[in-house]
Design a protein around this motif. Structure first.
Motif, short mmCIF file in Angstrom:
data_model
loop_
_atom_site.label_atom_id
_atom_site.label_comp_id
_atom_site.label_asym_id
_atom_site.label_seq_id
_atom_site.Cartn_x
_atom_site.Cartn_y
_atom_site.Cartn_z
N GLU A 189 5.50 4.22 -6.16
CA GLU A 189 4.66 5.28 -5.70
C GLU A 189 5.09 6.11 -4.52
OE1 GLU A 189 0.14 3.86 -6.94
OE2 GLU A 189 0.78 3.24 -5.08
N ASN A 206 0.16 7.92 -9.38
CA ASN A 206 0.13 6.62 -8.81
C ASN A 206 0.40 5.56 -10.00
OD1 ASN A 206 -1.90 6.43 -10.81
ND2 ASN A 206 -3.72 6.45 -9.47
N HIS A 207 0.53 4.42 -9.85
CA HIS A 207 0.83 3.15 -10.79
C HIS A 207 0.32 3.51 -12.22
CE1 HIS A 207 -2.74 1.27 -8.88
NE2 HIS A 207 -2.67 0.58 -9.77
N ALA A 248 3.33 -0.29 -6.73
CA ALA A 248 2.17 0.31 -6.23
C ALA A 248 2.18 0.45 -4.75
CB ALA A 248 0.97 -0.23 -6.86
N SER A 251 -0.91 2.17 -3.17
CA SER A 251 -2.03 1.71 -3.64
C SER A 251 -2.11 0.16 -3.27
CB SER A 251 -2.44 1.78 -5.15
OG SER A 251 -1.99 3.04 -5.75
N ARG A 252 -1.16 -0.53 -2.81
CA ARG A 252 -1.03 -1.83 -2.19
C ARG A 252 -1.95 -2.59 -3.02
NH1 ARG A 252 -2.24 1.33 3.34
NH2 ARG A 252 -1.79 3.13 2.02
N THR A 253 -1.47 -2.76 -4.41
CA THR A 253 -2.29 -3.85 -5.10
C THR A 253 -1.89 -5.28 -5.15
OG1 THR A 253 -0.76 -3.12 -6.99
CG2 THR A 253 -2.79 -1.93 -6.86
N TRP A 310 -4.08 -2.18 3.73
CA TRP A 310 -4.99 -1.39 4.10
C TRP A 310 -5.62 -1.69 5.51
CZ3 TRP A 310 -5.05 3.00 1.47
CH2 TRP A 310 -4.67 3.20 0.22
#
Ligand code: SF4
Length: 331
Positions: A189, A206-207, A248, A251-253, A310
């Motif tokens: 991403e 995004n992913h 990601a 999105s930092r998953t 985040w």
């Protein structure tokens, strides 16, 4: 008994990404402006002696995996001597991230040094789009590097940043690299580390969108179990020699199993990609700190680590938005 390092969230920390320079010979628009960035004065960059000492301290604390990044690491003079020196520290893995423009002639020596893997940053297989994205005419050299890495059997991953209106038509041609070659192709991403800050209110590619696009072309694509602390969600298309991954990064998953810290070219410790830096270990060393004092500073930093990217971004001074160039961090 080998030391183990944990943060305040119980995550084991065994991986350091060390940026050996902020200099780069490409101008990828998602990383820096066309005119480049104000590079750090050379004397403010960590010296090889300082980086070597740092790796001695960190490896005794429990760091087993090193990734050298940049800017472009192979731009820095004498980098191969430094690699030879750190390859004697008994680390489990030494990996390198490179744009591949200078690497091809060095591949035989990288093989001899036992470099574990190379991540090749390559966002397109189209020469004109390569120029459009990087603002440089170096496509052939990068492709030659890929050939040499395969010829010498060095584990190779291709990292491609997915950019709306720039290279989305490259996703399938890039994925096809994994059909015939033992190359893992990872789609990342886009992140706001471009020297100007985020210009996307919402990240279109995004992913999920990337996976949907891949699924349309490869309905038989299968999800693979992730190795520990993997940032990449991994997939295999039956019959392919390599894997397909999706990172990601915006999105930092995957923060729940984050095992890494970063050292920037000028020696700033980042316990998260999205923080502003915790303390400057170069300044500590130049102020005469002992290895013990450096150890304590690292332990203290890891005891106050954000739980995810985040939170790290929220904790930035005055909530200042992320805008620094990735070339100043090392990815
Ligand atoms: S965003 Fe920060 S916490 Fe999350 S994986 Fe990346 S470095 Fe680790």
């Amino acid at each position: 008994m080998a030391a183990k390092l944990y943060d305040n969230h119980g995550r084991e920390i065994n991986y350091v990404r060390m940026a050996v320079t902020d200099r780069c010979n490409l101008r990828c628009f998602y990383c820096m402006p066309a005119e480049g960035i104000d590079y750090v004065p050379r004397k403010e960059l960590l010296s090889y002696e300082e980086m070597h000492r740092l790796m001695q301290v960190l490896s005794q604390m429990g760091i087993t995996k090193l990734r050298l990044t940049g800017g472009e690491p192979f731009i820095r003079r004498d980098i191969m001597d430094f690699l030879a020196a750190v390859s004697k520290l008994g680390l489990e893995q030494i990996n390198i991230t490179t744009n591949g423009t200078l690497t091809a002639p060095l591949v035989p020596e990288l093989k001899k040094l036992g470099i574990h893997s190379i991540n090749l940053s390559l966002d397109t297989l189209d020469k004109d789009r390569f120029y459009e994205i990087t603002r440089r005419n170096e496509f052939d050299k990068v492709m030659h590097t890929m050939d040499e890495l395969l010829r010498y059997g060095i584990k190779t991953k291709v990292n491609a940043v997915v950019m709306e209106n720039k290279n989305t038509e490259d996703l399938i041609p890039l994925a096809e690299l994994a059909r015939h070659q033992p190359i893992d192709v990872r789609f990342i991403e886009e992140m706001p580390f471009n020297g100007a800050g985020s210009h996307y209110p919402v990240l279109a590619w995004n992913h999920r969108h990337i996976l949907d696009h891949l699924r349309q072309h490869y309905p038989e694509i299968e999800r693979l179990p992730d190795p520990p602390s993997s940032t990449s969600a991994n997939y295999r298309v039956p019959g392919f020699k390599g894997k397909i991954g999706i990172i990601a990064a915006f999105s930092r998953t995957f923060c729940g199993t984050c095992n890494r810290i970063r050292i920037t070219p000028q020696g700033m410790l980042k316990t998260c990609l999205y923080d502003e830096g915790i303390f400057n270990v170069r300044s500590l060393m130049r102020a005469g700190a002992t290895n013990e004092q450096m150890r304590d500073a690292f332990l203290d930093a890891l005891n106050h680590r954000a739980k995810d990217g985040w939170e790290a971004e929220r904790n930035r001074n005055f909530g200042s938005p992320v805008s620094e160039s990735m070339s100043t961090i090392g990815g």
